[in-house]
Design an enzyme around this catalytic site. Structure first.
Site, PDB file in Angstrom:
ATOM      1  N   ASP A  29      10.656   5.395  -8.303  1.00  0.00           N
ATOM      2  CA  ASP A  29       9.573   4.639  -7.674  1.00  0.00           C
ATOM      3  C   ASP A  29       9.706   3.157  -8.043  1.00  0.00           C
ATOM      4  OD1 ASP A  29       6.540   5.527  -6.493  1.00  0.00           O
ATOM      5  OD2 ASP A  29       6.725   3.506  -7.331  1.00  0.00           O
ATOM      6  N   ASN A  83       0.279  12.666  -2.479  1.00  0.00           N
ATOM      7  CA  ASN A  83      -0.884  11.991  -1.906  1.00  0.00           C
ATOM      8  C   ASN A  83      -0.897  12.233  -0.400  1.00  0.00           C
ATOM      9  OD1 ASN A  83      -1.742  10.778  -4.359  1.00  0.00           O
ATOM     10  ND2 ASN A  83      -0.147   9.230  -4.138  1.00  0.00           N
ATOM     11  N   GLY A  89      -4.714   7.542  -1.252  1.00  0.00           N
ATOM     12  CA  GLY A  89      -3.920   6.328  -1.458  1.00  0.00           C
ATOM     13  C   GLY A  89      -2.503   6.433  -0.941  1.00  0.00           C
ATOM     14  N   GLN A  90      -2.267   7.364  -0.012  1.00  0.00           N
ATOM     15  CA  GLN A  90      -0.906   7.464   0.543  1.00  0.00           C
ATOM     16  C   GLN A  90      -0.566   6.161   1.256  1.00  0.00           C
ATOM     17  OE1 GLN A  90      -0.222  10.564   3.475  1.00  0.00           O
ATOM     18  NE2 GLN A  90       1.983  10.171   3.523  1.00  0.00           N
ATOM     19  N   SER A  91       0.547   5.552   0.855  1.00  0.00           N
ATOM     20  CA  SER A  91       0.913   4.263   1.442  1.00  0.00           C
ATOM     21  C   SER A  91       2.159   4.347   2.317  1.00  0.00           C
ATOM     22  CB  SER A  91       1.115   3.222   0.338  1.00  0.00           C
ATOM     23  OG  SER A  91       2.125   3.645  -0.553  1.00  0.00           O
ATOM     24  N   HIS A  96       6.410  12.903   0.602  1.00  0.00           N
ATOM     25  CA  HIS A  96       7.078  12.726  -0.692  1.00  0.00           C
ATOM     26  C   HIS A  96       6.153  13.176  -1.806  1.00  0.00           C
ATOM     27  CE1 HIS A  96       4.769   9.062   0.059  1.00  0.00           C
ATOM     28  NE2 HIS A  96       4.632   8.944  -1.260  1.00  0.00           N
ATOM     29  N   HIS A  98       5.476  12.664  -6.095  1.00  0.00           N
ATOM     30  CA  HIS A  98       5.757  11.849  -7.274  1.00  0.00           C
ATOM     31  C   HIS A  98       6.012  12.797  -8.442  1.00  0.00           C
ATOM     32  CE1 HIS A  98       3.900   8.071  -5.536  1.00  0.00           C
ATOM     33  NE2 HIS A  98       3.387   9.004  -4.746  1.00  0.00           N
TER      34      HIS A  98
HETATM   35  P1  DGP Z   1       2.217   6.964  -1.936  1.00  0.00           P
HETATM   36  O1  DGP Z   1       1.123   6.050  -2.394  1.00  0.00           O
HETATM   37  O2  DGP Z   1       1.977   8.388  -2.420  1.00  0.00           O
HETATM   38  O3  DGP Z   1       2.484   6.871  -0.445  1.00  0.00           O
HETATM   39  O4  DGP Z   1       3.522   6.475  -2.702  1.00  0.00           O
HETATM   40  C1  DGP Z   1       4.469   5.603  -2.167  1.00  0.00           C
HETATM   41  C2  DGP Z   1       5.317   5.100  -3.310  1.00  0.00           C
HETATM   42  O5  DGP Z   1       6.495   4.541  -2.777  1.00  0.00           O
HETATM   43  C3  DGP Z   1       4.672   4.004  -4.159  1.00  0.00           C
HETATM   44  O6  DGP Z   1       4.434   4.503  -5.476  1.00  0.00           O
HETATM   45  C4  DGP Z   1       5.693   2.885  -4.210  1.00  0.00           C
HETATM   46  C5  DGP Z   1       6.933   3.511  -3.624  1.00  0.00           C
HETATM   47  N1  DGP Z   1       7.720   2.617  -2.816  1.00  0.00           N
HETATM   48  C6  DGP Z   1       7.325   1.911  -1.729  1.00  0.00           C
HETATM   49  N2  DGP Z   1       8.336   1.209  -1.217  1.00  0.00           N
HETATM   50  C7  DGP Z   1       9.424   1.495  -1.984  1.00  0.00           C
HETATM   51  C8  DGP Z   1      10.793   1.064  -1.957  1.00  0.00           C
HETATM   52  O7  DGP Z   1      11.228   0.294  -1.114  1.00  0.00           O
HETATM   53  N3  DGP Z   1      11.603   1.567  -2.931  1.00  0.00           N
HETATM   54  C9  DGP Z   1      11.153   2.458  -3.874  1.00  0.00           C
HETATM   55  N4  DGP Z   1      12.041   2.893  -4.784  1.00  0.00           N
HETATM   56  N5  DGP Z   1       9.877   2.877  -3.926  1.00  0.00           N
HETATM   57  C10 DGP Z   1       9.031   2.401  -2.998  1.00  0.00           C
END
Ligand code: DGP
Length: 110
Positions: A29, A83, A89-91, A96, A98
């Protein structure tokens, strides 16, 4: 348009792939919440838990988590979090989980 995770899988943007099989791949992450914070991502662009059509997709994530746990020697344990949607808070709208480890995880989530 491809998600950011698909672009990493394709090598279009940087991101070391730590694990992959036919169904999922894993990267660190960008914004780690624990010493070990790995994202286990489906190779298919499934938007999230709510839109999974094949029940097996969940198991592919869980199986990968177990393999990564063994690969990294996470004998102290780990936590797996998914999430789903805005309240969680899913972004990134690409399924996926964690995988968090490397410190005691006292009720907090990614
Ligand atoms: P969520 O909030 O569950 O959708 O988690 C998305 C995660 O993705 C967040 O913890 C940060 C990670 N993330 C977003 N963009 C990138 C990226 O470009 N590279 C990596 N390694 N992680 C990313």
């Amino acid at each position: 348009m491809a998600t950011i995770f698909t672009k990493i899988l394709r090598g279009e943007i940087p991101g070391e792939i730590l694990y992959q099989d036919d169904h999922v791949f894993a990267i660190r992450d960008l914004d780690p919440k624990a010493p070990v914070h790995i994202l286990i991502i489906t190779k298919s662009e499934i938007p999230g838990m709510a839109t999974v059509e094949v029940a097996g997709d969940h198991m592919h994530i869980v199986n990968a988590a177990r393999a990564i746990g063994e690969q990294l020697g996470l004998v102290g344990g780990y936590r797996l979090v998914i999430n789903q949607g805005a309240d969680a808070g899913q972004s990134v709208p690409h399924l996926h989980a964690h995988l968090l480890a490397g410190r005691p995880l006292t009720g907090d989530f990614a």
